[in-house]
Design an enzyme around this catalytic site. Sequence first.
Site, PDB file in Angstrom:
ATOM      1  N   CYS A  44       0.815  -1.220   0.000  1.00  0.00           N
ATOM      2  CA  CYS A  44       0.000   0.000   0.000  1.00  0.00           C
ATOM      3  C   CYS A  44       0.849   1.269   0.000  1.00  0.00           C
ATOM      4  O   CYS A  44       0.334   2.354  -0.266  1.00  0.00           O
ATOM      5  CB  CYS A  44      -0.947  -0.004   1.196  1.00  0.00           C
ATOM      6  N   HIS A  61      -3.610   7.015   2.096  1.00  0.00           N
ATOM      7  CA  HIS A  61      -3.934   5.693   1.550  1.00  0.00           C
ATOM      8  C   HIS A  61      -5.305   5.283   2.084  1.00  0.00           C
ATOM      9  O   HIS A  61      -5.616   5.509   3.251  1.00  0.00           O
ATOM     10  CB  HIS A  61      -2.864   4.691   1.970  1.00  0.00           C
ATOM     11  N   ASN A  98     -10.006  -0.502  -0.997  1.00  0.00           N
ATOM     12  CA  ASN A  98      -8.549  -0.358  -0.979  1.00  0.00           C
ATOM     13  C   ASN A  98      -7.967  -0.908  -2.282  1.00  0.00           C
ATOM     14  O   ASN A  98      -7.924  -2.125  -2.479  1.00  0.00           O
ATOM     15  CB  ASN A  98      -7.996  -1.117   0.239  1.00  0.00           C
TER      16      ASN A  98
END
Length: 329
Positions: A111, A252, A282
């Site tokens: 990520c 994020h 995500n």
Amino acid sequence: MTATITSISHYLPPDIYPNSYFEKYLDTSDEWIVARTGISERRFIKDGATSDMIVPAAKKCLEKRGLKPKDIDCIIVASVTPDHMFPSTACVVQNKLGAENAWGYDISAACSGFLFALVTAAKLVESGAAKHLLLCGADKMSSIVNFEDRAQAVLFGDGAGVCLIEKSDDPEMGILDSILHIDGSGGPYLNQVAGGSYRPASIETVNNKEHYIYQDGQAVFKAAVVGMADVSLEIMQKNNLTADDIAWLVPHQANLRIITATANRMGLDKEKVMININKYGNTTAGTIPICMSEWLNVGKIHKGDRLVLSSFGAGFTWGSVLLRWNMNE
Ligand code: COA
């Protein structure tokens, strides 16, 4: 001399999967997913690989800047779902685009992939090693999600963000600072066990579902809340910035509660936080560039704006980047 983003674009697959999709076959509910994660829907690509999301975004990105694929001299792809273990997705993208003058490679930082790649890209441009660098953050998370596990199936989505990194005409603008970290002791809490040299793919690894994501959600959550909030505050303090100096936090998008904790730690109002996790879940290396591209498209980022980009991911990997937007609307 600084490097800056000179064009940005994104691609999201058209097929939308609302929370009700999972309610049909998993013991879950829209209420639980929204309350615990902030996610209402996500996109999954039906046909195609990660490169098939990068290429349309890259074409748009180049078109906006008035450049041709042959003008690109370097391609960096951040992804944990590359088309193949090798060759790199950068090679696949180079070939599909016809970027005949480019070299390039992939970066794996989960990520935090986009941030790590952004900092690397900026250094290549600042040093003169690259002039027109195509930076791609993209993941097809649906290729590694265990859709039978309610604790992970609902969290992820597919998507790509692509930007161009070039020299800034103003040294006070562009990518100004970064703080990046890795801590491999966090590896056991979030990983894909099999498929690499440690545990090559076999019938046994597939039967054990070791080719999917493994996640200890609570352990990752606790580390992410502290890691992302701390590093975001640290980059503000290091640069003598207050909340008033920052136009946008670009976090994020893993969990709305992690984003809120980070914004609170920085003293930022929620109006200054880019949030689209509700629509896309995500998308791993895609989240940060997709946010910036969307916000730019609706005229919400202006020349001179200070942006703090922050991430936390598998590894553990985490960090923050301070940039000053140097593009006219
Ligand atoms: N629907 C309903 N219940 C669910 C569920 C779902 N989709 N997923 C998990 N649960 C259940 C669990 O089984 C558990 O049940 P139990 O108490 O009977 O054992 C309960 O909800 C609480 O689980 P827990 O893991 O404590 O929930 P949580 O509040 O920590 O939320 C995550 C789970 C995964 C959303 C959260 O931990 C998280 O976001 N972690 C970080 C993920 C992340 O950032 N990953 C990417 C790296 S950036």
